[in-house]
Design a protein around this motif. Sequence first.
Motif, PDB file in Angstrom:
ATOM      1  N   LYS A 163      -7.886  13.083   1.788  1.00 16.46           N
ATOM      2  CA  LYS A 163      -6.429  13.144   1.613  1.00 16.46           C
ATOM      3  C   LYS A 163      -5.839  14.239   2.493  1.00 16.46           C
ATOM      4  O   LYS A 163      -6.403  15.330   2.617  1.00 16.46           O
ATOM      5  CB  LYS A 163      -6.083  13.400   0.147  1.00 16.46           C
ATOM      6  N   ILE A 171       0.857  -1.192   0.000  1.00 16.64           N
ATOM      7  CA  ILE A 171       0.000   0.000   0.000  1.00 16.64           C
ATOM      8  C   ILE A 171       0.889   1.236   0.000  1.00 16.64           C
ATOM      9  O   ILE A 171       1.852   1.318   0.760  1.00 16.64           O
ATOM     10  CB  ILE A 171      -0.914   0.018   1.253  1.00 16.64           C
ATOM     11  N   THR A 204      -2.562   5.741   5.011  1.00 19.05           N
ATOM     12  CA  THR A 204      -3.254   4.725   4.194  1.00 19.05           C
ATOM     13  C   THR A 204      -2.804   3.309   4.567  1.00 19.05           C
ATOM     14  O   THR A 204      -3.500   2.340   4.275  1.00 19.05           O
ATOM     15  CB  THR A 204      -2.981   4.953   2.698  1.00 19.05           C
ATOM     16  N   THR A 205      -1.639   3.185   5.192  1.00 15.75           N
ATOM     17  CA  THR A 205      -1.138   1.852   5.570  1.00 15.75           C
ATOM     18  C   THR A 205      -1.692   1.381   6.921  1.00 15.75           C
ATOM     19  O   THR A 205      -1.417   0.272   7.347  1.00 15.75           O
ATOM     20  CB  THR A 205       0.399   1.879   5.645  1.00 15.75           C
ATOM     21  N   ARG A 243       1.993   4.642   1.107  1.00 17.14           N
ATOM     22  CA  ARG A 243       1.776   5.369   2.367  1.00 17.14           C
ATOM     23  C   ARG A 243       1.468   6.835   2.084  1.00 17.14           C
ATOM     24  O   ARG A 243       2.301   7.560   1.529  1.00 17.14           O
ATOM     25  CB  ARG A 243       3.012   5.230   3.254  1.00 17.14           C
ATOM     26  N   ASP A 260      -6.669   2.025   3.510  1.00 13.16           N
ATOM     27  CA  ASP A 260      -6.582   2.196   2.058  1.00 13.16           C
ATOM     28  C   ASP A 260      -7.883   1.813   1.354  1.00 13.16           C
ATOM     29  O   ASP A 260      -8.077   2.131   0.183  1.00 13.16           O
ATOM     30  CB  ASP A 260      -5.439   1.338   1.496  1.00 13.16           C
ATOM     31  N   ARG A 261      -8.781   1.117   2.080  1.00 13.98           N
ATOM     32  CA  ARG A 261     -10.046   0.678   1.469  1.00 13.98           C
ATOM     33  C   ARG A 261     -11.216   1.586   1.816  1.00 13.98           C
ATOM     34  O   ARG A 261     -12.343   1.318   1.401  1.00 13.98           O
ATOM     35  CB  ARG A 261     -10.355  -0.759   1.910  1.00 13.98           C
TER      36      ARG A 261
END
Length: 753
Positions: free
Chosen positions: A535, A516, A560-561, A518, A579-580
Amino acid sequence: MGKDLQPPGGGDGASSEPVDMKKALEERYLAYALSTIMHRALPDVRDGLKPVHRRIVYTMRMQRLEPGQRFSKCASIVGDVMGKFHPHGDSSIYDALVRLAQPFAMRYPLVDGQGNFGNIDGDSAAAMRYTEARMTEAATGILEGITEDAVDFRLTYNEETEEPTVLPGAFPNLLCNGSSGIAVGMATSIPPHNAAEICDAALALIDDPELDLDGLLKHVKGPDFPTGGVIVEDRASMREAYETGRGGFRVRARWEKEDQGRGQWQAVITEIPYGVQKSRLIEKIAELIIARKLPLVDDVRDESAEDIRLILVPKSRAVEPELLMESVFKLTDLETRFPLNMNVLSRGKVPGVLSLKQVLREWLDHRREVLLRRSRHRLAEIERRLEVLAGYLIAYLNIDEVIRIIREEDEPKKVMIARFDLTDTQAEAILNMRLRALRKLEEFEIRKEHDALSEEKTGIEALLASTEKQWKTVRWEVAKVRQTYDPEKNMALGKRRTTFADAPEHDLEDVAVALIEREPITVVLSEKGWMRALKGHLADFSTLSFKEGDSLKLAFHAQTTDKILMFTTGGKFYTVGADRLPGGRGHGEPVRLMVDMENDQAIVTAFPYEAERKLLLASHGGNGFVVAEKDIVANTRKGKQVMNVKSPDEAKLCVPVSGDHVAIVGENRKLLVFALSEIPEMTRGKGVRLQRYKDGGISDLKTFTMEEGLTWQDSADRTFNRKREELLEWIGNRAGAGRLAPKGFPRTGKFAS
């Protein structure tokens, strides 16, 4: 319709017979299945060949395409195979021939090709009219003794000539070159092995027929692929595969870290797994890089010439090489699993899955049978020759009389048979003698040959009479093959190419995170349970928009990780990958679509996962316990039940643990302070009583260090701090009722405004 075209019976249906459709289909499908199994897809355990390969090799033998001799056009070979033995398309025959010549497909190629026979990138070979071929040493080994009645022959498809049902197989082709095929209802998949190791195992089995699998595996280390690579399968599963004939082997590309100076480096791949097309592999890696699914890899390059050289460029010098490779292994064919399914034709007739020992046993039994047949064939030849030589000796002893009979008699053959008591064969041989053979010296040569053949005959008869001598001879033949492919004498062919290693023990979590990219995000959760990820790390949450009637419940910064943990009123924890999470353009998605959350439950809180942290859970009724965060991660959508609560009670609070004391306040505004050590640490349960209430329940709790004091904020954002001396009247034991909160404590009953 003309009279000549009428079907039997005149077309009136009088000659037709009713047929059971089910029975007819079963019979025809069974015939097709047997044909596919016996004559197309499964190799024979004795020579390791399928019919098409056997016919190609035998045709090349018929054309005298021996190693070191001339090459012949592949079109000529394919034409002979198709016309005499194999009634199938020329392209399928040529494809099979090409594979036998490819050094990246065959561990020990049976065909020595000249011209373009394709490459590891997946490019096809040139047309058969351009390429040429001849046999290799391995192919001649498989054919050794074919003219000496070593095997049975059968009529070809058009009954014009004969073909061997199996080849003598001095070279252990099945295990050394492997095989793969799909029949009807069954398949086969056998990886290539090292010839020297297979021969060593065979020799050990001859020496001790009762040798167990562990004894064989001292010699057979595992598969030996023509393209090299590294096998990372554990020994126990490999042993089971060889014992049952079913299993598999994880094969990885061979790579090394190449320093570029100034801390820069790149990963260089020098060997790829067997059966993987290099060009397709590079395309796949490039696609993953573009799709940002390999965030640690910046670029991939192919610098291959004769040898393979693939370059993986890391995103930065700080990337750990092993972690980068683990992420690539996980998503690409740089790691594959080669299946083992030793489904072969046992004794050329019965399809079945055999173990390693059974395969070796059947090959050795076949070699003994070939030895016996060749010995009997040679014995018959010797006896015929001795008979002729005995006739020659009689002729020499009575040369003048023989010449007179030939010159004067009308039927010299009958006269000689009667005169010297000769057999028909001897008389015929004498009549066919050349005049130059009547020299004096020839008699000496005949006696010498007679003695030598007599001695050989005695040896063969002794061999046929002794099982021990037969196995001794088979052992000598296997040892001779072993010498041909000795790793020390024949480095190019004999040396093992595939090595063994343990897969690096990288945490699966680390690998998952490495896949993923980062990036900083802000996770937003609304009161009605809608979640999204914006974001960047937002500083001001007041600008966030929500659906009508909805509002902000909580928002926090993450990466995101990260894993996002959610705690519900039912005492369950749910885990979602950051991330999902849906993007921040809309209002997000309901949490209930992401996880299987009960309708009567609501989210208490959500936060990024920290492995080393501990949490204090509390229910509305005042029960609670401490739990390690690593014990609450849920791996499924169903979540993980951690706190047991029964209606009307429900989970109310989840706070990080720090310090040595707990401050708890009830809805009755009574405050209690006690040592954190009084609360047990559990992985699941109801917990213990934290504070006692007559009615109502818990309002808030907080962990703190007594030395620093207890702090809280009021509605005006003023901070209050109370040291031990000021908290004495509120300090007590766990499960006490507590006393009314001190002056200045917020009316909301919360430690933070």
